[in-house]
Write a protein that holds these residues in place. Structure first.
Motif, PDB file in Angstrom:
ATOM      1  N   LEU A 194       1.368   2.356  -6.462  1.00  0.00           N
ATOM      2  CA  LEU A 194       2.116   2.129  -5.216  1.00  0.00           C
ATOM      3  C   LEU A 194       3.177   1.047  -5.402  1.00  0.00           C
ATOM      4  O   LEU A 194       4.214   1.053  -4.740  1.00  0.00           O
ATOM      5  N   GLY A 195       2.925   0.117  -6.314  1.00  0.00           N
ATOM      6  CA  GLY A 195       3.910  -0.912  -6.602  1.00  0.00           C
ATOM      7  C   GLY A 195       5.206  -0.290  -7.112  1.00  0.00           C
ATOM      8  O   GLY A 195       6.307  -0.659  -6.673  1.00  0.00           O
ATOM      9  N   PHE A 229       4.917   1.272   3.930  1.00  0.00           N
ATOM     10  CA  PHE A 229       4.342  -0.010   3.536  1.00  0.00           C
ATOM     11  C   PHE A 229       4.145  -0.937   4.737  1.00  0.00           C
ATOM     12  O   PHE A 229       3.281  -1.808   4.725  1.00  0.00           O
ATOM     13  N   LEU A 265      -5.933   3.105  -0.279  1.00  0.00           N
ATOM     14  CA  LEU A 265      -5.255   3.033  -1.571  1.00  0.00           C
ATOM     15  C   LEU A 265      -4.476   1.732  -1.686  1.00  0.00           C
ATOM     16  O   LEU A 265      -4.473   1.070  -2.716  1.00  0.00           O
ATOM     17  N   LEU A 266      -3.788   1.398  -0.611  1.00  0.00           N
ATOM     18  CA  LEU A 266      -2.982   0.185  -0.592  1.00  0.00           C
ATOM     19  C   LEU A 266      -3.883  -1.039  -0.780  1.00  0.00           C
ATOM     20  O   LEU A 266      -3.548  -1.974  -1.511  1.00  0.00           O
ATOM     21  N   ALA A 288      -6.704  -1.072  -2.360  1.00  0.00           N
ATOM     22  CA  ALA A 288      -7.295  -1.086  -3.699  1.00  0.00           C
ATOM     23  C   ALA A 288      -6.312  -1.566  -4.748  1.00  0.00           C
ATOM     24  O   ALA A 288      -6.705  -2.011  -5.823  1.00  0.00           O
ATOM     25  N   SER A 289      -5.000  -1.489  -4.464  1.00  0.00           N
ATOM     26  CA  SER A 289      -4.000  -1.897  -5.444  1.00  0.00           C
ATOM     27  C   SER A 289      -4.072  -3.402  -5.643  1.00  0.00           C
ATOM     28  O   SER A 289      -4.109  -4.160  -4.687  1.00  0.00           O
ATOM     29  N   PRO A 290      -4.106  -3.836  -6.904  1.00  0.00           N
ATOM     30  CA  PRO A 290      -4.176  -5.269  -7.156  1.00  0.00           C
ATOM     31  C   PRO A 290      -2.886  -5.975  -6.740  1.00  0.00           C
ATOM     32  O   PRO A 290      -1.790  -5.451  -6.945  1.00  0.00           O
ATOM     33  N   LEU A 297      -7.909  -4.992  -4.607  1.00  0.00           N
ATOM     34  CA  LEU A 297      -9.191  -4.692  -5.223  1.00  0.00           C
ATOM     35  C   LEU A 297     -10.298  -4.366  -4.235  1.00  0.00           C
ATOM     36  O   LEU A 297     -11.421  -4.820  -4.395  1.00  0.00           O
ATOM     37  N   VAL A 298      -9.982  -3.609  -3.222  1.00  0.00           N
ATOM     38  CA  VAL A 298     -11.018  -3.143  -2.313  1.00  0.00           C
ATOM     39  C   VAL A 298     -11.237  -1.661  -2.594  1.00  0.00           C
ATOM     40  O   VAL A 298     -10.298  -0.886  -2.516  1.00  0.00           O
ATOM     41  N   VAL A 354     -12.126   2.271  -2.247  1.00  0.00           N
ATOM     42  CA  VAL A 354     -11.951   3.195  -1.123  1.00  0.00           C
ATOM     43  C   VAL A 354     -13.309   3.364  -0.444  1.00  0.00           C
ATOM     44  O   VAL A 354     -14.288   3.737  -1.082  1.00  0.00           O
ATOM     45  N   VAL A 405      -7.038   3.491  -9.630  1.00  0.00           N
ATOM     46  CA  VAL A 405      -7.122   2.241  -8.873  1.00  0.00           C
ATOM     47  C   VAL A 405      -8.440   2.072  -8.144  1.00  0.00           C
ATOM     48  O   VAL A 405      -8.999   0.975  -8.123  1.00  0.00           O
ATOM     49  N   SER A 406      -8.968   3.149  -7.530  1.00  0.00           N
ATOM     50  CA  SER A 406     -10.179   2.935  -6.739  1.00  0.00           C
ATOM     51  C   SER A 406     -11.383   2.678  -7.634  1.00  0.00           C
ATOM     52  O   SER A 406     -12.200   1.809  -7.343  1.00  0.00           O
ATOM     53  N   ALA A 412     -11.127  -0.876  -8.925  1.00  0.00           N
ATOM     54  CA  ALA A 412     -11.612  -1.875  -7.974  1.00  0.00           C
ATOM     55  C   ALA A 412     -13.134  -1.926  -7.996  1.00  0.00           C
ATOM     56  O   ALA A 412     -13.727  -3.012  -8.003  1.00  0.00           O
ATOM     57  N   ILE A 434     -15.287  -5.229  -9.115  1.00  0.00           N
ATOM     58  CA  ILE A 434     -16.178  -5.893  -8.152  1.00  0.00           C
ATOM     59  C   ILE A 434     -17.590  -5.968  -8.703  1.00  0.00           C
ATOM     60  O   ILE A 434     -18.270  -6.994  -8.593  1.00  0.00           O
ATOM     61  N   SER A 476      -2.173  -8.725 -12.780  1.00  0.00           N
ATOM     62  CA  SER A 476      -2.615  -8.632 -11.390  1.00  0.00           C
ATOM     63  C   SER A 476      -4.117  -8.368 -11.304  1.00  0.00           C
ATOM     64  O   SER A 476      -4.752  -8.724 -10.317  1.00  0.00           O
ATOM     65  N   ARG A 533      -7.991 -11.992  -9.480  1.00  0.00           N
ATOM     66  CA  ARG A 533      -9.163 -12.025  -8.622  1.00  0.00           C
ATOM     67  C   ARG A 533     -10.394 -12.553  -9.345  1.00  0.00           C
ATOM     68  O   ARG A 533     -11.221 -13.250  -8.779  1.00  0.00           O
ATOM     69  N   PRO A 589       5.218  -4.802 -10.468  1.00  0.00           N
ATOM     70  CA  PRO A 589       5.676  -4.254  -9.195  1.00  0.00           C
ATOM     71  C   PRO A 589       4.575  -4.352  -8.147  1.00  0.00           C
ATOM     72  O   PRO A 589       3.521  -3.756  -8.298  1.00  0.00           O
ATOM     73  N   LEU A 590       4.808  -5.144  -7.119  1.00  0.00           N
ATOM     74  CA  LEU A 590       3.838  -5.242  -6.034  1.00  0.00           C
ATOM     75  C   LEU A 590       4.082  -4.130  -5.039  1.00  0.00           C
ATOM     76  O   LEU A 590       5.206  -3.673  -4.879  1.00  0.00           O
ATOM     77  N   PRO A 591       3.020  -3.685  -4.368  1.00  0.00           N
ATOM     78  CA  PRO A 591       3.229  -2.642  -3.360  1.00  0.00           C
ATOM     79  C   PRO A 591       3.897  -3.234  -2.119  1.00  0.00           C
ATOM     80  O   PRO A 591       3.301  -3.298  -1.050  1.00  0.00           O
TER      81      PRO A 591
END
Lengths: 289, 292, 335, 264
Positions: free
Chosen positions: A212-213, A240, A251-252, A254-256, A265-266, A268, D183-184, D187, D191, D212, D216, D255-257
């Motif tokens: 997404l970045g 966004f 998804l947003l 979960a993106s670091p 980092l959450v 889904v 990504v999921s 994460a 965790i 990135s 955390r 690149p940040l979202p």
């Protein structure tokens, strides 16, 4: 007025049954960048492959239309479609290490098609290739033309591939995860280059990515995919600002994000996945009746 | 010789649409099982004495052809010896050579291969050099030469097969070991504190076994062929003992008068070689957890 | 880079050949059946035996014998054949053309059949045609040339006698050729009757040698063609307007040929090794047939000569293939 | 200190440029690395491809032997220790690999893969302990009977974690363990790792190309480039006020979202 690339109700499935794409519709106009986002297996690459006619053998288009420059590609014969795609569209592939023929010099790999398929003169093609390599900021294009792919770095190869994609002035470019294999610093340069080239040539660009970045840097519009279905289609800034579908929000999340320690980092949530699976079941029922 | 079977390394990459049916395993296994039974009980089930000559019953045709005699089901050769009985007794030599020579070649060749591939260094250099030299010999000629030197007899055949064919195992096993050695599960065993030799035995060997089983089964087929070729040029065991190769040599001479002397041993050889080569593949498809 | 690789390979080839020489020499000198005894006329005295031993040099130590023999070999002198009483070098070189013509003819057959099947299989991948090719290949691979030879003798010698199954040329033909490369010379002299007769004799043994190799080529080439078809740069070419056929030939094939080439080199030496028994089977007057006679007659000098010649041929073929691989592979050429 | 690393150097022979006779020229992979890793802290090791970050990790768990310099693990110098002497120490430092397909033996069942190292170190009840480890990483017990190829990428990576923690080590090296994941699942695995570090009082070194991901998890971050450490700082300091230009470049390139991030 129909968009330059218009995909309507496109469905793709494996030859033994399972659905890969579920009635996808999207429009990309000249000068527009449309992002396709999703996790692996969501079918985002398959959309690009369907347009370009390079689906894996085990998959087939079951229904839908793909309009390119006012013509439905699926109504053409295989040979006609191949010629039309060759003339109007181009692909920037994912892995620059394997996307160049290792046994041939760079120059011929760019010019051969201009001469062989589009009937340019050799010298014109040569001149065009040099001009393109300069356009993608390659320092000494003459030397690169004479090099073999293994003599260039990953970033250089991706530049060559971008130059090659723009060689015949295509009106549609499909970029399939073009920076996934690269280091972040190189990724940044390549993203900037793709944006620059797209704007200058006013091409329609379909940008496939899982990040997404990256989307937020290059796209005007985006579609979020899950299991072959578009769950949200949106304008980039409004997405966004406020993603509407729970999966998009997940998804947003979960993106670091390194700038915000509390965010990112959450995973889904299971509830979202259940909701999505429900939507897919409902869709499949609807399409069957 | 046997150039067909030399190229093991590529068999792994066979196209993905091969039939997954166990039928291949059953057919090959079935034929080999019957053959083993026939060989074991040859002295009791043979209708005639395989060595008995009867010039008045020479070149009798098989039972369905006019002029045949009961008791000589597959006809007789030019000396009046019963073809079926000779084939059954010939199967004994063929199978003993196949099992013993195949197994020994496999043990010796695979051991050298796994050591060379895993420990590398000077052992690998020496073994590879010997492989290079061996690759420069024409194998059939090599085998014939060895038999001529060490004399005929079953032990000689077995020794000759081991000497000419150990490289087949060594080459493949060495290459496979090298490609397994760079996998991270080897590093992982080292991180866990496993010793080098123990890693070779407990981590690498199980991953080589499917390949080794296929090769072993192939090698048994090859041993049958080598024995037949040696008998064919009259260099296997004493000349009047029944061997498939000897029968084929004789049938080749009298091919226009008595085709059955050549045809029946040839069919037996065909089926046996084919069964051995497919049996290993069948076992691998059936039992290898990664393919299953 | 190229010259360095060439030099290394030449060095290693020399070591290999030396190893072959040592091993052949050792094997032959431990022969228990004394070759002298076999050559003696009835009623020979011990003095005769000693004289013969001295004549052939068997009375010296093994090491001495080896050094003398090696020195001679390096000058091209392989000694005299015991059974045929002629210089080994001329005997061996006289038979070599027959074996070379047979092997190269078989190789061409294998490449044509195997390459053709691979291309057809790739174009029709995923269909019944491909499955049929795979099954046929599997069978062809499992059956060695010896059995194919016997099978052809039955099929085309007895049931359907359309090819010769014995000899190299019909004895009735009047040959006044200056070399033993009959096939090549008959073409150069435009003697097509002789050419066709030679082919008629060669076809069955060559096919027996070619089938297993053809199956290997078909399998490997098809496999690497299919892999190449999935490579990104081939996919890229497919989006550029080329036809499927153009993509296979121009993009996938050059990449796929490289691994196949290495394999064909090694397999070609196996094919030549196979001529030994195939020539015997078809009574073809080549090197292999002579080799078996030499072993049966315990003709040591002749055996040594033939084995060394085969070994030299094999190592040269491997060397050529290695060099071709380097030349065709830009990564190695420009490293 | 868990680890004290002083002027660590490592060079490997370059077989491509090896002359015909004589030794091959050396390529320097690590060119003098020094840092301390306190107990119960989490260290991020970050850098681009070819920076030597994975080599550093593999040298720390002594899969590689350094050419010069010292590594002290819990006060003991392990830099050139022989495999025999290392064995009892090996239980105490474990590693999770980047590619679980390659690091899990394809012909062993999951239960066996986790239990084998336990058996090796003479533990009892290994089957039971293996299952406990599986449960700890959130996999069902029934997975013990499966083969690696029957699992998804994220599940395989959990097996890799289970194998490492089953030995109850004090230190774990995680080498790019989420780079192949979505990504999921990324994460989820991160965790899980974070929780395990806290519950088991682990010291962790986390090798990654992605800054990135590091933020955390880590207390301290090392940024590497071409075999050298360019910056070594507490995580918060590194992200808020990076000192080295390369670190700044790396940070700016992520690149940040967020469409408003300045990116050009």
């Amino acid at each position: 007025m129909i968009a330059y690339l218009s995909i309507r109700n496109l469905s793709v499935s494996l030859s033994n049954g399972p659905e890969i794409l579920r009635s996808i519709s999207l429009d990309v106009d000249a000068g527009e960048v449309h992002g396709l986002v999703g996790e692996s297996g969501a079918g985002k690459s398959i959309i690009g492959k369907s347009v370009l006619g390079i689906l894996p053998r085990a998959m087939g288009i079951t229904s839908g239309e793909i309009w390119l420059d006012g013509v439905n590609l699926l109504s053409l014969s295989v040979a006609q479609r191949r010629r039309r795609i060759g003339a109007l569209a181009a692909l920037i592939p994912q892995d620059p290490l394997t996307a160049l023929n290792p046994s041939r010099r760079i120059g011929p790999q760019i010019t051969r098609r201009l001469v062989g398929i589009l009937g340019w003169s050799k010298s014109a093609a040569q001149a065009r290739a040099l001009e393109l390599l300069k356009e993608v900021h390659i320092e000494n294009p003459e030397h690169v033309m004479r090099s073999y792919p293994h003599e260039l770095s990953g970033g250089m190869r991706q530049r060559v591939l971008i130059a090659s994609a723009f060689a015949a002035e295509p009106k549609l470019i499909i970029a399939d995860e073009p920076t996934t294999a690269l280091d972040v610093t190189v990724q940044k340069q390549i993203l900037r280059l793709v944006g620059e080239m797209q704007a200058r040539h006013r091409t329609a660009l379909l940008f496939v990515t899982h990040d997404l970045g990256v989307v937020s840097k290059v796209c005007d519009h985006l579609s979020v995919l899950y299991a072959g279905m578009i769950v949200e289609k949106s304008q980039m800034r409004s997405f966004f600002a406020a993603p509407s579908h729970p999966y998009s929000r997940a998804l947003l999340a979960a993106s670091p994000k390194y700038d915000d320690l509390s965010g990112g980092l959450v995973p889904v949530p299971q509830a979202v996945i259940d909701q999505l699976d429900g939507e897919i079941t409902a869709f499949d029922k609807g399409s069957r009746t | 010789m046997l150039c067909s079977i030399q190229s093991y390394a590529m068999r792994d990459t066979r196209s993905e649409i091969r039939p997954k049916l166990g039928i291949r395993l059953w057919l090959c296994g079935g034929w080999l099982f019957c053959l083993v039974l026939g060989a074991l009980f040859a002295p009791w089930i043979s209708p005639q004495d395989p060595l008995a000559q009867d010039l008045f019953a020479a070149r009798l045709p098989p039972f369905w052809v006019a002029g045949s005699e009961p008791g000589f089901w597959l006809g007789t050769d030019s000396l009046g010896r019963d073809v079926l009985s000779r084939m059954l007794h010939g199967a004994r030599l063929a199978l003993i050579v196949a099992f013993i020579a195949g197994t020994l070649t496999c043990l010796i060749g695979s051991t050298l291969g796994i050591f060379a591939g895993y420990y590398q260094g000077w052992a690998d250099r020496v073994i590879s050099r010997f492989i290079d030299i061996w690759m420069a010999f024409p194998p059939v000629l090599f085998a014939i030469l060895l038999i001529a030197v060490i004399g005929t007899g079953m032990t000689s055949i077995i020794i000759a097969i081991i000497i000419i064919d150990w490289t087949r195992f060594t080459r493949v096993v060495r290459a496979e070991t090298m490609s397994q050695s760079v996998m991270d599960y080897i590093a992982s065993a080292q991180v866990a504190g496993r010793g080098k030799f123990s890693t070779m035995v407990s981590e690498i060997l199980p991953n080589l076994l499917p390949t080794i089983v296929v090769l072993l089964s192939l090698e048994m087929g090859i041993a049958v062929i080598v024995e037949a070729i040696l008998s064919f040029v009259n260099l296997s065991i004493s000349t009047d003992s029944p061997t498939w190769g000897g029968m084929i040599a004789e049938g080749r001479i009298s091919i226009h008068q008595a085709w059955w002397v050549l045809v029946f041993p040839l069919i037996a050889l065909f089926l046996t070689v084919l069964s051995f080569s497919q049996f290993g593949e069948g076992l691998k498809d059936r039992f290898d957890p990664v393919l299953r | 880079m190229l010259s360095r690789i060439l030099f290394t390979r030449l060095l290693s080839t020399a070591v290999t050949l030396m190893g072959v020489a040592v091993i052949v020499f050792v094997i032959i000198r431990v022969v228990p059946g004394n070759p002298i005894a076999m050559m003696l006329p009835p009623g020979a005295t011990d003095a005769d035996i000693e004289r013969l031993k001295a004549f052939y040099g068997f009375d010296k130590s093994i090491l001495e014998q080896f050094i003398v023999w090696l020195a001679n070999v390096l000058q091209g002198d392989f000694g005299n054949s015991i059974s045929l009483r002629q210089p080994v070098s001329s005997l061996v070189l006289g038979r070599l053309p027959a074996t070379l013509e047979l092997s190269i003819f078989a190789l061409l057959m294998a490449v044509l059949i195997g390459g053709g099947l691979a291309l057809i299989g790739t174009r029709s991948r995923g269909t019944a045609t491909e499955a049929a090719i795979d099954v046929t290949n599997g069978m062809a691979l499992s059956i060695p040339d010896f059995l194919w030879g016997l099978f052809f003798i039955l099929m085309f010698g007895v049931l359907l006698p359309i090819f010769h199954i014995s000899g190299r040329i019909s004895p009735s033909l009047n040959l006044d050729f200056s070399t033993n490369f009959y096939l090549v010379e008959s073409l150069l002299r435009l003697r097509f009757d002789i050419f066709m007769d030679l082919i008629g004799h060669m076809f069955m043994p060559a096919l027996a040698l070619a089938i297993p190799l053809a199956a290997i080529i078909a399998q490997l080439l098809k496999q690497s063609l299919k892999e190449s078809m999935n490579l990104d740069y081939v996919t890229l070419a497919r989006t550029k307007g080329y036809s499927e056929y153009q993509v296979i030939i121009k993009e996938a094939l050059p990449n796929a040929v490289l691994p196949t080439l290495t394999l064909v080199g090694v397999q070609f030496t196996f094919l030549i090794g196979g001529t030994v028994i195939i020539e015997r089977l078809f009574s073809y007057e080549g090197l292999g047939n002579m080799a078996i006679d030499a072993v049966i007659n315990r003709d040591l000098p002749l055996i040594q000569g033939i084995v060394i010649l085969f070994a030299a041929l094999f190592t040269v073929i491997n060397l050529v293939v290695d060099m071709m691989y380097v030349v065709l592979n830009p990564k190695l050429r420009h490293a | 200190m868990m680890y004290e690393v002083r002027d660590l150097q490592l060079s490997l022979p370059d077989m491509v440029r090896k002359p015909l006779l004589g030794p091959a020229p050396k390529i320097d992979i690590l060119k003098g690395i020094s840092f301390d890793l306190p107990k119960k802290s989490v260290l991020g090791i970050v850098g681009g491809s070819g920076s030597g970050k994975s080599t550093l990790g593999r040298t720390m768990v002594r899969l590689l032997e350094p050419s010069a310099g010292h590594i002290k693990f819990d006060g003991q110098d392990v830099s050139h220790m022989g495999e025999e002497k290392l064995r009892p120490l090996r239980r105490r430092f474990q590693m999770i690999f980047q590619d679980p397909m390659s690091s899990l033996n394809p012909r062993q069942r999951i239960g066996r893969i986790i239990a084998a190292p336990l058996e090796l170190h003479g533990w009892d009840n290994v089957a039971q302990r293996a299952i406990e480890a599986l449960v700890m990483v959130g996999l069902p017990e029934s997975f013990a009977k499966r083969y690696p190829h029957e699992l998804s990428g994220g599940q395989r990576q959990r097996v890799g974690i289970a194998r490492a923690i089953a030995l109850q080590p004090e230190f774990i090296l995680a080498d790019e363990i989420v780079s192949g994941l979505d990504v999921s699942s990324q994460a989820q695995v991160l965790i899980l790792l974070e929780d395990l570090v806290r519950e088991l009082d682990l010291t962790l070194a986390f090798v990654s190309h992605d800054l990135s991901v590091v933020r955390r998890l880590c207390d301290q971050v090392i940024v590497m480039r071409e075999g050298l450490i360019v910056e070594n700082a507490p995580t918060a300091t590194l992200f808020t006020s990076p000192q080295d230009d390369y670190t700044k470049e790396l940070l700016a390139a992520i690149p940040l979202p967020d469409p408003d991030q300045p990116f050009n």
